[in-house]
Each structure stands twice: as C-alpha cells, then as structure tokens.
Design a protein around this motif. Sequence first.
Motif, PDB file in Angstrom:
ATOM      1  N   GLN A 107      29.229  14.456  51.415  1.00 15.25           N
ATOM      2  CA  GLN A 107      29.986  15.611  51.887  1.00 15.25           C
ATOM      3  C   GLN A 107      29.561  16.865  51.125  1.00 15.25           C
ATOM      4  OE1 GLN A 107      34.137  14.219  51.586  1.00 15.25           O
ATOM      5  NE2 GLN A 107      34.197  14.271  53.821  1.00 15.25           N
ATOM      6  N   ALA A 108      29.669  18.004  51.800  1.00 17.62           N
ATOM      7  CA  ALA A 108      29.115  19.247  51.261  1.00 17.62           C
ATOM      8  C   ALA A 108      30.195  20.185  50.736  1.00 17.62           C
ATOM      9  CB  ALA A 108      28.297  19.966  52.327  1.00 17.62           C
ATOM     10  N   VAL A 109      29.818  20.952  49.721  1.00 21.63           N
ATOM     11  CA  VAL A 109      30.643  22.057  49.253  1.00 21.63           C
ATOM     12  C   VAL A 109      29.870  23.346  49.480  1.00 21.63           C
ATOM     13  CG1 VAL A 109      31.715  20.576  47.521  1.00 21.63           C
ATOM     14  CG2 VAL A 109      29.808  22.049  46.857  1.00 21.63           C
ATOM     15  N   LEU A 110      30.610  24.443  49.583  1.00 19.62           N
ATOM     16  CA  LEU A 110      30.011  25.757  49.808  1.00 19.62           C
ATOM     17  C   LEU A 110      30.328  26.633  48.615  1.00 19.62           C
ATOM     18  CD1 LEU A 110      28.507  27.530  51.941  1.00 19.62           C
ATOM     19  CD2 LEU A 110      30.765  28.252  52.757  1.00 19.62           C
ATOM     20  N   VAL A 111      29.282  27.203  47.986  1.00 20.68           N
ATOM     21  CA  VAL A 111      29.457  28.011  46.783  1.00 20.68           C
ATOM     22  C   VAL A 111      28.738  29.343  46.949  1.00 20.68           C
ATOM     23  CG1 VAL A 111      29.598  25.942  45.337  1.00 20.68           C
ATOM     24  CG2 VAL A 111      27.407  27.108  45.604  1.00 20.68           C
ATOM     25  N   PRO A 112      29.170  30.371  46.216  1.00 17.60           N
ATOM     26  CA  PRO A 112      28.451  31.648  46.278  1.00 17.60           C
ATOM     27  C   PRO A 112      27.089  31.526  45.614  1.00 17.60           C
ATOM     28  CG  PRO A 112      30.628  31.886  45.243  1.00 17.60           C
ATOM     29  CD  PRO A 112      30.339  30.433  45.316  1.00 17.60           C
ATOM     30  N   ASP A 113      26.198  32.435  45.968  1.00 21.12           N
ATOM     31  CA  ASP A 113      24.904  32.565  45.307  1.00 21.12           C
ATOM     32  C   ASP A 113      24.659  34.045  45.075  1.00 21.12           C
ATOM     33  OD1 ASP A 113      22.410  32.183  44.240  1.00 21.12           O
ATOM     34  OD2 ASP A 113      21.403  31.900  46.168  1.00 21.12           O
ATOM     35  N   PRO A 114      24.662  34.507  43.803  1.00 19.92           N
ATOM     36  CA  PRO A 114      24.714  33.754  42.546  1.00 19.92           C
ATOM     37  C   PRO A 114      26.113  33.238  42.247  1.00 19.92           C
ATOM     38  CG  PRO A 114      24.778  36.098  42.100  1.00 19.92           C
ATOM     39  CD  PRO A 114      24.542  35.967  43.571  1.00 19.92           C
ATOM     40  N   ASP A 115      26.170  32.336  41.243  1.00 17.55           N
ATOM     41  CA  ASP A 115      27.453  31.733  40.914  1.00 17.55           C
ATOM     42  C   ASP A 115      27.357  31.000  39.585  1.00 17.55           C
ATOM     43  OD1 ASP A 115      30.158  31.024  41.449  1.00 17.55           O
ATOM     44  OD2 ASP A 115      29.533  29.031  42.070  1.00 17.55           O
ATOM     45  N   PHE A 116      28.513  30.711  38.989  1.00 12.76           N
ATOM     46  CA  PHE A 116      28.626  29.809  37.851  1.00 12.76           C
ATOM     47  C   PHE A 116      28.164  28.437  38.317  1.00 12.76           C
ATOM     48  CE2 PHE A 116      31.650  26.807  35.643  1.00 12.76           C
ATOM     49  CZ  PHE A 116      30.971  26.794  34.435  1.00 12.76           C
ATOM     50  N   THR A 117      27.162  27.885  37.665  1.00 13.18           N
ATOM     51  CA  THR A 117      26.450  26.745  38.234  1.00 13.18           C
ATOM     52  C   THR A 117      27.274  25.474  38.326  1.00 13.18           C
ATOM     53  OG1 THR A 117      25.561  26.260  36.030  1.00 13.18           O
ATOM     54  CG2 THR A 117      24.188  27.579  37.512  1.00 13.18           C
ATOM     55  N   TYR A 118      28.323  25.325  37.527  1.00  6.59           N
ATOM     56  CA  TYR A 118      28.996  24.040  37.496  1.00  6.59           C
ATOM     57  C   TYR A 118      29.798  23.745  38.771  1.00  6.59           C
ATOM     58  CZ  TYR A 118      30.620  19.735  35.464  1.00  6.59           C
ATOM     59  OH  TYR A 118      30.839  18.398  35.229  1.00  6.59           O
ATOM     60  N   HIS A 119      30.136  24.747  39.552  1.00 11.16           N
ATOM     61  CA  HIS A 119      30.799  24.466  40.831  1.00 11.16           C
ATOM     62  C   HIS A 119      29.945  23.505  41.658  1.00 11.16           C
ATOM     63  CE1 HIS A 119      32.775  28.634  40.270  1.00 11.16           C
ATOM     64  NE2 HIS A 119      33.633  27.704  39.927  1.00 11.16           N
ATOM     65  N   GLY A 120      28.671  23.823  41.789  1.00 16.39           N
ATOM     66  CA  GLY A 120      27.769  22.958  42.537  1.00 16.39           C
ATOM     67  C   GLY A 120      27.374  21.712  41.773  1.00 16.39           C
ATOM     68  N   MET A 121      27.184  21.846  40.464  1.00 12.23           N
ATOM     69  CA  MET A 121      26.774  20.705  39.663  1.00 12.23           C
ATOM     70  C   MET A 121      27.783  19.568  39.752  1.00 12.23           C
ATOM     71  SD  MET A 121      25.356  22.722  36.297  1.00 12.23           S
ATOM     72  CE  MET A 121      25.120  21.247  35.306  1.00 12.23           C
ATOM     73  N   SER A 122      29.064  19.899  39.690  1.00 10.81           N
ATOM     74  CA  SER A 122      30.098  18.867  39.748  1.00 10.81           C
ATOM     75  C   SER A 122      30.048  18.103  41.066  1.00 10.81           C
ATOM     76  CB  SER A 122      31.479  19.493  39.562  1.00 10.81           C
ATOM     77  OG  SER A 122      32.488  18.515  39.649  1.00 10.81           O
ATOM     78  N   ALA A 123      29.824  18.827  42.168  1.00  5.33           N
ATOM     79  CA  ALA A 123      29.722  18.158  43.472  1.00  5.33           C
ATOM     80  C   ALA A 123      28.554  17.175  43.489  1.00  5.33           C
ATOM     81  CB  ALA A 123      29.565  19.194  44.571  1.00  5.33           C
TER      82      ALA A 123
END
Length: 363
Positions: A107-123
């Motif tokens: 399943q996918a998450v949607l994050v801003p770019d640029p962003d604090f990287t851990y939002h995506g890393m955790s997913a």
Amino acid sequence: MEPRDLSMHSVYRAGRGVEEVARDLGLDPDELIKLSSNENSLGPSPKAVEAIRNVAEDVHYYPKSSHTDLIAELAEKWAVEDEQIWLANGGDGALDYLSRALLEPGQAVLVPDPDFTYHGMSAKYHHGTVETFDLSEADGFHQSPERVLDAYDGHRIVYLTSPHNPTGSEVTIDEVERIAEATDEQTLVVVDEAYEPFSERESKIDLVRERDDVALLHSFSKAYGLAGIRLGYAITPEEWGDAYARVNTPFAASEIACRAGLAALEDDTFLEETIETARWGREYIREHLDATTWESGGNFVLAEVGDAEAVAEACQREGVIVRDCTSFGLPEHIRITTGTRAETPRAVETINEVLADVRGDRP
C-alpha cells in the motif's frame, strides 16, 4: 549470511554535531554556533532537567505509571480521550506505529517533495510504497489541496507538515479538511505538527475531534528542548484505541522520557520564552540575511544561497553550522535554525560575509 535487500531504503542524514565539526576543522566546540538541526537554542526545559535528575535512581523500574500519567496529561491538554494519544520513542516512533496500524504490504503513502525523509522511510520499513506531490518554490512551497489531490490516487496515508520542514510553509484547517473530504474513507490524512508551537496558526486538533480520518504528530524535541531523550506522540481518531495496544513497542517511551515530558508540560515560562525567541529569530533572519528567504512558521528559515554545500562548508569554517538542504532535494538552499538572541545576529553576520565572498561582492 546477508540482510534482506535494503537498496530501496534511504539513509537518514542528520545535521552535523558540534563535536564532529569542531574535531574535523580543529575548532573550539564552545565557539561554534549550531543552527542545523532545529533544536531548542535555549536548551531543555529546566523543570524537565530537574525531573530527569530526580528519576535517576528509579530507572530500574519499567515506565508503567509514568507512561499512563503522561498520556492522561496529553489527553487533557488536547481535550481528547486517553486512547487517542499514541506515545512513542520520538515522533519517528509515532510514524512507525501509524505505518504498522494502517499499511498492508504494497500500500502507498503520499508525501511532499521536498520533505522530512522519515515520513516515507517509515512506510518503506513496513513494506509500503511511497509516492510524492511536488512543492513549488514559485508559490512558497505551499502544500495546497490542488497539488495534493492532483497526485492522490487512493493512497492509504497522505502526509502534510505544518509548519513544513525544511521550507516553513503551513496549511490551514480548511485546507486539511478539503483534502480529507476529497480522499477515500480509508485514507488517513496525517498532519505532522512537530513545529506547531512556533506557529501563529491554530493546531488542526479540531479535525481529529470531529473526524475519523485525520491524525496529528507532535514532539517534545523542539519546543520543550528534549530532542536527546526521544519523546513524541500521535493523536489519532477515537475509534482506534485498540490498535495502539496491538502495535505499541513495549515501554518505547522510557521512564526518563515520560517523567521529563510530564515536567515539561508544566513549564509554561520556558515554553513561552522558547516560542518568543524563535519567532523573534526567524524575523531577524528574514530581515537581515542577504539572501532570498521564505516565510516560516517554524523555528527555522529556508534561504536560497546558490551552492548550498559550498556555503554550508564555508560557514562551518567560520564557526556557524547550518543545514545544507541538498539531501532534501534543494541543492541551492540552506536551512537556518533560530538561535539565541546573542547567537542569531552573529550567525547572520557570518553567513552574510560568506555569501559576499562566494558572490565576489567583498573587495
């Protein structure tokens, strides 16, 4: 024997520490000004420091009552139920809990770019995938509903940050609600409010009280100056109480962290001084820095300086540590944390001198 394939995972690049920079450059650590990690320039909450000292002889106990007490205090602070507070080992730990509770593999998450990287890393750590919506320098890196929804395609989690790291941009309650209304009923909109205390906008807590598809992230690292003990939490929909018990790492928030957090919540004088100093500092930077900056709701300011790596390295040699934002995807920008009332003017003067040298403006 090898670990599983980790090539899809990013490495988190923290800002360089005072001791590291001083050692590499042969400088006196006491002469350095560190404005690279968005830490509290005033130090930790004095009441939290006292609590840490007092609890030292009790750390052989697991944090049972302190954990419960801190959750109760936070629930009262935000006028929510105890079950809505997901206490964790830093805001990062709260992100992990949300990923555990929501994401099925793929399943996918949607994050801003640029962003604090851990939002995506955790997913990714929890076998999810990551997609992005681009922020534009032209509109102040605004996380607008239009940008989010243009990129949205049934994602399980949509991450917003207000104030946003590293740009300082913010979203309004109405904008978050518009996004939540337009996304699927099984999509959670998470607003990371780690820097919310510094903002002059309201928290999005009313949406958590009113809806079952909005959650918030908060941290003791910034406004309370407790980055080193790792304490954060999520505020989730009321119906999710059972999920926390099933994904919570046993005693992830330590006895020291919980006692410090309880004390910090009572330290109103320190919190007020911290917020006042940060707001003064970001305005001072924007007014006096010889570079294009963006309005910020956090305790930092983003500045366009050309070659960010070269500028950051030159600033270090002159005793000021700022964050090169190349790792955020912004190679022409640095992020400057607000310092004390003594540090900020000195840092701005130093950065301006470096910029003048880089540009060839000085005789």
